[in-house]
Design an enzyme around this catalytic site. Sequence first.
Site, PDB file in Angstrom:
ATOM      1  N   HIS A   1       0.884  -1.166   0.000  1.00 12.89           N
ATOM      2  CA  HIS A   1       0.000   0.000   0.000  1.00 12.89           C
ATOM      3  C   HIS A   1       0.925   1.221   0.000  1.00 12.89           C
ATOM      4  CE1 HIS A   1      -3.188  -2.687   1.996  1.00 12.89           C
ATOM      5  NE2 HIS A   1      -3.551  -2.464   0.744  1.00 12.89           N
TER       6      HIS A   1
ATOM      7  N   ASP B   1       2.362   1.817   3.266  1.00 15.56           N
ATOM      8  CA  ASP B   1       3.341   0.830   3.763  1.00 15.56           C
ATOM      9  C   ASP B   1       4.737   1.305   3.372  1.00 15.56           C
ATOM     10  OD1 ASP B   1       1.371  -1.051   4.612  1.00 15.56           O
ATOM     11  OD2 ASP B   1       1.225  -1.853   2.567  1.00 15.56           O
TER      12      ASP B   1
HETATM   13  C1  GLO Z   1      -9.434  -6.573   0.296  1.00 17.34           C
HETATM   14  C2  GLO Z   1      -8.434  -6.571  -0.757  1.00 17.34           C
HETATM   15  C3  GLO Z   1      -7.148  -5.902  -0.328  1.00 17.34           C
HETATM   16  C4  GLO Z   1      -6.332  -5.523  -1.531  1.00 17.34           C
HETATM   17  C5  GLO Z   1      -5.141  -4.682  -1.178  1.00 17.34           C
HETATM   18  C6  GLO Z   1      -4.299  -4.324  -2.380  1.00 17.34           C
HETATM   19  O1  GLO Z   1     -10.435  -7.222   0.242  1.00 17.34           O
HETATM   20  O2  GLO Z   1      -8.204  -7.874  -1.193  1.00 17.34           O
HETATM   21  O3  GLO Z   1      -6.410  -6.723   0.535  1.00 17.34           O
HETATM   22  O4  GLO Z   1      -5.928  -6.662  -2.203  1.00 17.34           O
HETATM   23  O5  GLO Z   1      -5.588  -3.544  -0.566  1.00 17.34           O
HETATM   24  O6  GLO Z   1      -4.993  -3.573  -3.266  1.00 17.34           O
END
Ligand code: GLO
Length: 345
Positions: A49, A52
Site C-alpha cells: 500500500h 506501507d
Molecule cells: C481486500 C483486498 C485488499 C487488496 C489490497 C491491495 O479485500 O483484497 O487486501 O488486495 O488492498 O490492493
Amino acid sequence: MPGTFRFSFGPWNIHEGADPFGPMVRPTVPFAEKLTLYKKLGFDGVQFHDDDAVPELNDKSSAQIEKEAQEMRRMLEGEGLVAEFVAPRLWEDSRTIDGGFTANSERDRQYAIDRTRQCIDIARAVGTNFMVVWLAREGTYIREAKDAKLAVERLVTAINQMLAHDSDIRIAIEPKPNEPMDLAYIPTIGHAIGLSYLTDDPSRVGSLVESAHAILAGLDPSDEMAYALAHNKLWSVHLNDQNGLKFDEDKAFGAVDLRRAFMQVWVLDRSGYGRNGEFVGLDVKAMRTQKAEQATQHLSNSREIFLALLDVVRGLDAERIDSLIAERNYELLEMEIIRALMGRS
Ligand code: GLO
Ligand code: MG
C-alpha cells in the site's frame, strides 16, 4: 516450456488478528522485520500500500515522500526483493467515508485523485511502474445514494487522470463485489475489463483477480482468470480461499476447496502466466486463533499448496485427457482429476 512462478504478498498479510468484533490478538511485526521474512518464506516480491512504503504520507511533502520511497527501495534491494506493485489505500481517510473517485463531494474526489497521483510517484520511486487499485468504497449502502452511471464515468475520469500523470504507469483494477460496501460498482473482472476499454489508454489498464472476491460474486475464480487472460489483462492475482458467501475470509489457498484451487493453477500454468514477469500474489491471512510464533505459516503453506497443485497439473497425462474429452467421457475425466488430487492415479 513450463514456466516458473515467483511469489509475492503484502505486509498486511502478516497481521495482528483484529476483526470487527475484537481487538488485536498478536503483536505488530515491524515492517523491517517483515521484509526479512519474505525470502525465508519463499517469496521474492512485495506488494505495497502507498503508506506501507511511506507511512503517514498525507502529512509529508512531495520531496519527503520521494526520499522515503527511495530509502524503501534500498531496503528492498538489501533483502534481494522487488516491489511488485503499490496500491493507494483510499479507504481509511475521513474524506473517503462515502468513496473516493465516486464520492458525491467534489473535494473528496479531488483528495482521492491527489492521493493516487502520490501513490504513482511512490511506485516509481520504489522501482515499479505497476499500480493496483482496489475500489474499496466505490459503491453504496443504499442504491439511491449515488448516480450509478455517473459513478462509472467518474471512475473513467479518475483512471484517465492516473494515466496522464505518468506515461509509463500500468494500472490493474482489483474488483470485489461487496465489503466494505453493500454493493460495489465494479464487482467482477468483466466489469473491470469493460471499464478499461472506456479509458484513454486501455493497453495500460488491466486487472488483478482475487479468488475470494470471485467466489463472493458467485463466480469461479479460474474462469475469471481465464477471462482476463483472453484479454491479455491478467497482470496479477490474489490467490486465497473462501468458505462460501460471507465476509472476505482470506483463507490459505486451497484450504476450503482443493479442486477449485487446482483449476486456478491449471489455468495459470496452461496460459503461461508469469512469463511476462507476473507474480503469484497470495492475499491470505492467519486465523485469529493462531499464536504469534506461527502467524506466517499461512503464507508458506499457501505457496506449498500452489506448488503441489502445480505438480498435479503437470503430472496429468495430456494425451489421455484429450482423448477423454474427445470421447465426451467427462465422468471418467472427473474421476481421473480427483484421483490425481488424492494421489491415487
Ligand atoms: C481486500 C483486498 C485488499 C487488496 C489490497 C491491495 O479485500 O483484497 O487486501 O488486495 O488492498 O490492493
Ligand atoms: Mg486482494
